[in-house]
Scaffold this motif. Structure first.
Motif, mmCIF file in Angstrom:
data_model
loop_
_atom_site.group_PDB
_atom_site.id
_atom_site.type_symbol
_atom_site.label_atom_id
_atom_site.label_comp_id
_atom_site.label_asym_id
_atom_site.label_seq_id
_atom_site.Cartn_x
_atom_site.Cartn_y
_atom_site.Cartn_z
ATOM 1 N N MET A 22 53.652 21.460 65.972
ATOM 2 C CA MET A 22 54.726 21.478 64.981
ATOM 3 C C MET A 22 55.254 22.898 64.778
ATOM 4 S SD MET A 22 54.440 20.029 61.077
ATOM 5 C CE MET A 22 54.104 18.365 61.670
ATOM 6 N N ARG A 23 56.544 23.005 64.608
ATOM 7 C CA ARG A 23 57.152 24.301 64.305
ATOM 8 C C ARG A 23 56.968 24.599 62.823
ATOM 9 N NH1 ARG A 23 63.155 24.710 66.538
ATOM 10 N NH2 ARG A 23 62.827 26.780 65.636
ATOM 11 N N GLY A 24 56.371 25.732 62.520
ATOM 12 C CA GLY A 24 56.180 26.101 61.128
ATOM 13 C C GLY A 24 55.038 25.336 60.478
ATOM 14 N N HIS A 25 55.144 25.176 59.163
ATOM 15 C CA HIS A 25 54.086 24.556 58.368
ATOM 16 C C HIS A 25 54.469 23.128 58.002
ATOM 17 C CE1 HIS A 25 51.853 28.376 57.601
ATOM 18 N NE2 HIS A 25 53.041 28.873 57.893
ATOM 19 N N TRP A 26 53.487 22.244 58.026
ATOM 20 C CA TRP A 26 53.710 20.846 57.681
ATOM 21 C C TRP A 26 53.895 20.723 56.177
ATOM 22 C CZ3 TRP A 26 49.446 16.548 57.727
ATOM 23 C CH2 TRP A 26 50.061 15.291 57.677
ATOM 24 N N ASP A 27 54.780 19.845 55.752
ATOM 25 C CA ASP A 27 55.061 19.706 54.319
ATOM 26 C C ASP A 27 53.835 19.278 53.527
ATOM 27 O OD1 ASP A 27 54.959 17.073 55.203
ATOM 28 O OD2 ASP A 27 56.703 16.424 54.055
ATOM 29 N N GLU A 28 52.894 18.586 54.170
ATOM 30 C CA GLU A 28 51.684 18.154 53.471
ATOM 31 C C GLU A 28 50.844 19.358 53.040
ATOM 32 O OE1 GLU A 28 49.483 15.052 51.786
ATOM 33 O OE2 GLU A 28 51.361 14.901 52.899
ATOM 34 N N GLU A 29 50.882 20.434 53.828
ATOM 35 C CA GLU A 29 50.168 21.650 53.450
ATOM 36 C C GLU A 29 50.766 22.240 52.174
ATOM 37 O OE1 GLU A 29 49.167 26.176 55.069
ATOM 38 O OE2 GLU A 29 50.340 24.812 56.318
ATOM 39 N N LEU A 30 52.090 22.305 52.109
ATOM 40 C CA LEU A 30 52.745 22.873 50.930
ATOM 41 C C LEU A 30 52.467 22.036 49.684
ATOM 42 C CD1 LEU A 30 54.524 23.967 53.466
ATOM 43 C CD2 LEU A 30 56.157 24.536 51.672
ATOM 44 N N LEU A 33 52.371 31.714 50.787
ATOM 45 C CA LEU A 33 53.614 30.946 50.835
ATOM 46 C C LEU A 33 54.789 31.833 51.238
ATOM 47 C CD1 LEU A 33 55.024 28.180 50.188
ATOM 48 C CD2 LEU A 33 55.395 29.075 47.875
ATOM 49 N N ASN A 34 54.774 33.063 50.802
ATOM 50 C CA ASN A 34 55.873 33.992 51.115
ATOM 51 C C ASN A 34 55.932 34.352 52.594
ATOM 52 O OD1 ASN A 34 56.987 34.167 48.548
ATOM 53 N ND2 ASN A 34 55.665 35.873 47.931
ATOM 54 N N THR A 35 54.882 34.031 53.349
ATOM 55 C CA THR A 35 54.902 34.310 54.788
ATOM 56 C C THR A 35 55.548 33.170 55.571
ATOM 57 O OG1 THR A 35 52.726 33.293 55.271
ATOM 58 C CG2 THR A 35 52.749 35.596 54.541
ATOM 59 N N PHE A 36 55.839 32.041 54.936
ATOM 60 C CA PHE A 36 56.374 30.881 55.632
ATOM 61 C C PHE A 36 57.839 31.107 55.987
ATOM 62 C CE2 PHE A 36 53.392 27.414 53.681
ATOM 63 C CZ PHE A 36 52.300 28.190 54.003
ATOM 64 N N SER A 37 58.159 30.896 57.232
ATOM 65 C CA SER A 37 59.552 31.015 57.670
ATOM 66 C C SER A 37 60.148 29.673 58.065
ATOM 67 C CB SER A 37 59.655 31.976 58.857
ATOM 68 O OG SER A 37 58.863 31.524 59.940
ATOM 69 N N GLU A 38 59.287 28.651 58.219
ATOM 70 C CA GLU A 38 59.771 27.335 58.606
ATOM 71 C C GLU A 38 58.819 26.255 58.112
ATOM 72 O OE1 GLU A 38 61.673 25.141 62.573
ATOM 73 O OE2 GLU A 38 60.645 27.071 62.733
ATOM 74 N N THR A 79 63.535 34.552 42.856
ATOM 75 C CA THR A 79 64.701 34.178 43.661
ATOM 76 C C THR A 79 64.689 32.692 43.947
ATOM 77 O OG1 THR A 79 63.545 34.583 45.747
ATOM 78 C CG2 THR A 79 64.704 36.455 44.759
ATOM 79 N N THR A 80 65.843 32.174 44.287
ATOM 80 C CA THR A 80 65.979 30.724 44.523
ATOM 81 C C THR A 80 66.194 30.394 45.996
ATOM 82 O OG1 THR A 80 68.347 30.850 44.127
ATOM 83 C CG2 THR A 80 66.951 30.370 42.230
ATOM 84 N N THR A 81 66.057 31.359 46.864
ATOM 85 C CA THR A 81 66.357 31.108 48.282
ATOM 86 C C THR A 81 65.210 31.556 49.184
ATOM 87 O OG1 THR A 81 67.505 33.251 48.339
ATOM 88 C CG2 THR A 81 68.850 31.280 47.979
ATOM 89 N N PRO A 82 64.166 30.737 49.331
ATOM 90 C CA PRO A 82 63.101 31.064 50.277
ATOM 91 C C PRO A 82 63.660 31.213 51.693
ATOM 92 C CG PRO A 82 62.521 29.183 48.916
ATOM 93 C CD PRO A 82 63.963 29.449 48.686
ATOM 94 N N ALA A 83 63.096 32.107 52.430
ATOM 95 C CA ALA A 83 63.598 32.401 53.779
ATOM 96 C C ALA A 83 63.576 31.157 54.651
ATOM 97 C CB ALA A 83 62.754 33.501 54.419
ATOM 98 N N GLY A 84 64.727 30.845 55.258
ATOM 99 C CA GLY A 84 64.797 29.773 56.240
ATOM 100 C C GLY A 84 64.711 28.372 55.688
ATOM 101 N N PHE A 85 64.791 28.194 54.365
ATOM 102 C CA PHE A 85 64.673 26.847 53.791
ATOM 103 C C PHE A 85 65.975 26.466 53.086
ATOM 104 C CE2 PHE A 85 63.358 23.458 50.981
ATOM 105 C CZ PHE A 85 62.420 22.775 51.736
#
Length: 554
Positions: free
Chosen positions: A300-308, A334-339, A372-378
């Protein structure tokens, strides 16, 4: 006579040729229809013990022994909401036997996911196409036809009818199926799930949930290893007033289906309701480890939503134990997540809730103004309810740092987000934002010196929240309105009222750190030493350090 035999022979040959011709024409046509469904394919990915257990299911369908075994594996996955992996298994069955009608039903069930966010257009199209194929396949048993017909009640007219209307239609269809086949335990289990999906969030009598619970408890003794029964008991009783009833199921589910990341997490819903923070921490650490393993194994690219999703519950539990460093470590991670895959409402909620919880629970008002309201890449812009959580925190931060103009700017944004949700007919989420609006208005009035208006608005917010069930995605509000009302009473030097508010909130939000701490302080100011000592002891018990390590998941 010979001539008659010759004619009959010719007729049989012609008939056989015609039948063969029809089959030859049907086969590529079915292949085309299967291709149009766009099934998820590939190896099934599970993490956990070597046996990859997901519980035991016995769903009777027509087909050879191998297909029945595969089908029951898929159903077990489905009952733990492992939708992608379940669909892969149903796809494998379809590849092996394209005329297995119930496999297409299974695909449609994988795209319904009744207790989460409503399916989007691509999922509805897929489910509807799968059911069209299922209905066209003959032969199939009457019972199989009834299952397919029942689920079709949800997908029928999906382009025009809203989700809740179709949920009610499916509930009615499943009730008929349940009553027609009283000995079919899977029909009973899926009917209970349909009841939960159709339950009215405003019904504080929990009418449908109690009916579902009665069905599920009636099956539990004879099917203790069925993942759907224990899972749906947890969802059925995921309310402050009912949570005790689900504790045995919560304590069993993770060990029953150890290969499911969702099964590792789900018990924490009940642990959270009951204020069992150490158990919630263990549950979500296990779920996070399983989710990481799944994402890596699935490529999977990035982190799975179940982890979050599990991270939010974990941070909530850490904060109630005043494990500030551990909570902050999750925020930093969490701040290291890009996808995030998929970039859905669960990820959006976590991106909003974790930082907001951290600053509000710790009363870091300056830091709240800087969120902020805009996490990177989300694509956060797609999720107005989740964005509102951040603007709510900013509003409170600006109030407490005496920047009222900025607080009012945040209030205006909250009003706009509420209106956006109303325009989309998302009234439940709009109501959640409206609670935040009332609370923000109350604190702004307080800062302006208008105590009466402040208390009126904050009481309105608390009363609204009392009547509103939390969304399943969240362990709890970022700050409960009635607890926040207690804070306001403390600010205006009314400790008796503050104590009443804190105590009322602790009935539905057990063992919250700020609730217990506030109650202890308010009781002390009221001269109620014994009560203050009681809350102080309770706070010491809740925050006592325990072992929060967890074995690595394979």
């Amino acid at each position: 006579m010979n001539k008659i035999i010759q004619i009959a022979t010719v007729a049989i040959i012609a008939s056989s040729t015609l039948l063969l011709s029809c089959r030859e024409r049907t086969r590529p046509m079915l292949a085309k229809e299967i291709s149009a469904i766009n099934l998820k394919t590939g190896d099934v990915v599970l993490c956990g013990p070597d046996d990859k257990s997901v519980g035991k299911v016995s769903f009777i369908i027509s087909g050879d022994t191998g297909i029945v075994k595969q089908f029951n594996f898929a159903i077990a996955l489905l009952h733990s909401f492992e939708y992608d992996e379940a669909e892969k298994v149903f796809a494998q069955i379809i590849k092996r036997d394209p005329h297995c009608a119930m496999a297409y039903w299974g695909v449609a069930m994988c795209n319904y996911h009744p207790l989460w966010t409503p399916p989007e257009a691509p999922e509805l199209q897929k489910g509807n196409r799968a059911l069209e194929v299922a209905r066209s396949i003959e032969p199939k048993t009457t019972r199989e036809s009834d299952y397919i017909k029942a689920l079709s009640a949800y997908y029928n007219n999906w382009e025009r009818a809203d989700h809740r209307t179709r949920c009610h239609a499916y509930e009615a269809a499943m009730k008929a199926l349940y009553e027609k086949y009283p000995n079919d335990r899977e029909a009973a289990i899926f009917y209970a799930l349909a009841l939960d999906a159709a339950a009215d969030p405003a019904d504080k009598m929990y009418t449908k949930q109690k009916k579902a619970g009665q069905i599920l408890h009636g099956l539990y003794a004879s099917l203790p290893n069925h993942p759907g029964i224990v899972h749906y008991i947890i969802h059925t009783y995921d309310y402050p007033e009912l949570a005790e009833l689900a504790l045995p199921a919560a304590q069993r589910y993770a060990s029953l289906a150890p290969a499911s990341a969702h099964a590792q997490h789900m018990p924490s819903h009940i642990f959270t309701r009951l204020g069992m923070w150490d158990e919630s921490i263990q549950s979500n650490l296990a779920s996070i480890a399983a989710a990481k393993c799944y994402a890596e194994s699935a490529g999977m690219r990035g982190h799975w939503d179940e982890e979050l999703h599990s991270m939010d519950y974990l941070v909530y539990a850490y904060l109630q134990k005043k494990e500030t460093k551990l909570a902050k470590a999750q925020w930093d991670y969490l701040n290291t997540f890009s996808e995030v895959s998929p970039p859905n409402f669960k990820g959006a909620y976590t991106f909003a809730a974790i930082p907001v919880r951290y600053v509000l629970e710790n009363r870091l008002w300056k830091e709240a103004t800087q969120l902020t309201t805009t996490p990177a890449g989300f694509p956060m812009e797609k999720f107005p309810w989740q964005r509102a959580i951040i603007h709510f925190a900013r509003a409170l931060g600006f109030v407490h740092t005496s920047q009222l103009d900025s607080a009012k700017t945040e209030l205006a944004i909250l009003n706009q987000l509420r209106n956006d949700l109303l325009a989309k007919k998302e009234t439940y989420k709009a109501n959640l934002v409206d609670i935040q609006i009332k609370a923000s208005e109350g604190w702004i009035f307080w800062k302006e010196g208008n105590t009466a208006a402040a208390l009126e608005k904050m009481n309105q917010a608390a009363q609204m929240e009392d009547k509103t069930e939390k969304h399943p995605v969240t362990p709890g509000e970022v700050l409960p309105a009635r607890e926040l009302l207690g804070d306001l009473y403390m600010e205006v030097k009314q400790p008796e009222k503050a104590l009443e508010a804190y105590q009322s909130n602790l009935e539905t939000h057990r063992n919250r750190y700020n609730g217990l701490n506030g109650a202890a302080k308010a009781a002390g100011l009221c001269g109620k030493k014994d009560l203050a000592d009681y809350y102080t002891r309770q706070l010491a018990f809740v925050t006592a350090v325990k072992n929060t390590s967890v074995a690595k998941v394979k």
